[in-house]
Scaffold this motif. Sequence first.
Motif, short mmCIF file in Angstrom:
data_model
loop_
_atom_site.label_atom_id
_atom_site.label_comp_id
_atom_site.label_asym_id
_atom_site.label_seq_id
_atom_site.Cartn_x
_atom_site.Cartn_y
_atom_site.Cartn_z
N TYR A 199 -3.97 39.58 0.60
CA TYR A 199 -5.05 38.98 1.38
C TYR A 199 -4.95 37.46 1.35
O TYR A 199 -5.10 36.79 2.38
CB TYR A 199 -6.40 39.42 0.83
N GLN A 200 -4.70 36.90 0.17
CA GLN A 200 -4.58 35.46 0.05
C GLN A 200 -3.42 34.92 0.88
O GLN A 200 -3.53 33.89 1.55
CB GLN A 200 -4.41 35.06 -1.42
N ASP A 201 -2.29 35.62 0.82
CA ASP A 201 -1.12 35.20 1.60
C ASP A 201 -1.42 35.21 3.10
O ASP A 201 -0.95 34.33 3.85
CB ASP A 201 0.07 36.11 1.31
N ALA A 202 -2.18 36.22 3.54
CA ALA A 202 -2.52 36.29 4.96
C ALA A 202 -3.42 35.13 5.37
O ALA A 202 -3.24 34.53 6.44
CB ALA A 202 -3.20 37.62 5.27
N TYR A 203 -4.39 34.79 4.51
CA TYR A 203 -5.26 33.65 4.81
C TYR A 203 -4.44 32.36 4.90
O TYR A 203 -4.63 31.53 5.80
CB TYR A 203 -6.33 33.51 3.74
N GLU A 204 -3.54 32.17 3.95
CA GLU A 204 -2.74 30.95 3.94
C GLU A 204 -1.82 30.88 5.16
O GLU A 204 -1.63 29.80 5.75
CB GLU A 204 -1.94 30.88 2.65
N ALA A 205 -1.25 32.02 5.55
CA ALA A 205 -0.41 32.05 6.75
C ALA A 205 -1.23 31.71 7.99
O ALA A 205 -0.78 30.97 8.88
CB ALA A 205 0.23 33.43 6.91
N LYS A 206 -2.45 32.23 8.06
CA LYS A 206 -3.34 31.94 9.19
C LYS A 206 -3.65 30.44 9.26
O LYS A 206 -3.63 29.84 10.34
CB LYS A 206 -4.63 32.74 9.03
N GLU A 207 -3.90 29.84 8.11
CA GLU A 207 -4.19 28.40 8.06
C GLU A 207 -2.99 27.57 8.49
O GLU A 207 -3.14 26.47 9.05
CB GLU A 207 -4.63 28.01 6.65
N ARG A 208 -1.78 28.08 8.26
CA ARG A 208 -0.56 27.37 8.68
C ARG A 208 -0.28 27.54 10.17
O ARG A 208 0.66 26.95 10.70
CB ARG A 208 0.65 27.89 7.89
N GLY A 209 -1.07 28.36 10.83
CA GLY A 209 -0.87 28.57 12.26
C GLY A 209 0.00 29.76 12.60
O GLY A 209 0.34 29.97 13.76
N GLU A 210 0.36 30.56 11.59
CA GLU A 210 1.16 31.76 11.85
C GLU A 210 0.26 32.89 12.37
O GLU A 210 -0.93 32.96 12.06
CB GLU A 210 1.85 32.22 10.56
N LYS A 211 0.86 33.76 13.15
CA LYS A 211 0.12 34.92 13.64
C LYS A 211 0.13 36.02 12.58
O LYS A 211 1.19 36.37 12.07
CB LYS A 211 0.72 35.42 14.95
N ILE A 212 -1.05 36.52 12.27
CA ILE A 212 -1.14 37.60 11.26
C ILE A 212 -1.75 38.83 11.93
O ILE A 212 -2.38 38.75 12.99
CB ILE A 212 -1.96 37.16 10.03
N GLY A 213 -1.54 39.99 11.31
CA GLY A 213 -1.98 41.23 11.94
C GLY A 213 -2.82 42.11 11.05
O GLY A 213 -2.86 41.93 9.82
N TRP A 214 -3.50 43.04 11.67
CA TRP A 214 -4.12 44.16 10.98
C TRP A 214 -3.23 45.37 11.21
O TRP A 214 -2.75 45.59 12.33
CB TRP A 214 -5.52 44.43 11.51
#
Length: 397
Positions: free
Chosen positions: A12-27
């Motif tokens: 979960y933390q990695d997904a939040y950090e990726a989102k903050e970097r502007g990467e696209k994340i998924g469910w």
Amino acid sequence: MLVLGQLAEKMYQDAYEAKERGEKIGWCSSNFPPEIAETLGLHVVYPESQAAAISAKGGSLPLLEYAEGELGFSNDLCAYARINLAYANVAACPNGERDMPLPDFVLGATSICETMMPWYEDLAYFLDIPMVFIDIPFNDGYDVDEKRITYLKGQFEHAVKQLEEITGKTWDEDRFQEVCDVSVASSKAWLEATSYVQYDPSPMNGFDLFNHMAVATTARPKKEALAAFNYLIDECKTFVKINKSTFKPDEKHRILYEGIAVWPYLKATAGPLIMQGVNVTGCVYCPAFSGVYDDMDGLMKAMTDVPNCQNLERATEARKKLCKDGKCEGALVHINRSCKMWSGFMPEMGRRIARDLDIPVVLFDGDQSDPRNFSEAQYQTRLQGLIEVMDNNKKGE
């Protein structure tokens, strides 16, 4: 337990950090092949795992009521779906637990239930994002046939192309092979770890597996998962040698627990078992989240050879084997209102297990996440009846 819990939180933390970097994340649904996202270097989180965590913390009802009252969904719909669809609209957990970032795409597949398709279609509609979906067919025969393997291969390849277009990532076959090697090794380690409940006495409380399975569901292509499962195996081996167990009382009886845990009532369901010395040494749900294969065809076969895709005969044989391996004296079957696909043939399966193995099988009504669909009194009555029969069988009556 601590190591596995930390690994689940890290995703979960990695997904939040990726989102903050502007990467696209998924469910991602639990039955979508995790090897795809891992190969492409995508961060995904799992709505089903989040729904289970929210429910176990007592926070499911407000989201369920929001889904029904504000969004208009029927309470006959899977509770996981209702919780997640509500979360997609409010983007917050009522109990402050296990928040996750909103997705830029969703990944779904049907093998666990047909609800997945409209559920993920609704997510894509609500959030105005693309959906990538794989249809995993039911096996009406005993084994997976070639036409199903071919059908899945085409969808797998198409899903990869869709994600390349959505994310700008590029597929790498060498990386895919590395990911598959880790995923298979993790699956084998997880299956070995789950097998230790078969020891007499068992080195673990069988309900522990429901806590551990989140990593098997979401992170098996990751090296950290392999290391964690190997650690769990080492711990089990040590416990066997020194005759120690996470199941604290003396083991009086051993049973098969069939179905998903009743997450809002973990204490109410596990507590009476522990108090009366009844350990779960057979469980099909937890080891189901694994995939052992040698090649691409094998991966396709593993995707469609999960419990919900098996016909009644094969599914029954799998449970009977678990009962024999775990030296189970009885079976406790959760008729889960949310998971109709899983529970539909449980009464007939229970009759066959009782007949063929000559053990008592009792059913109780419940729900994986909706607390309104479980009666603690009914559960205790059914469990007490099971224990009485097992006691009498031991006495030879």
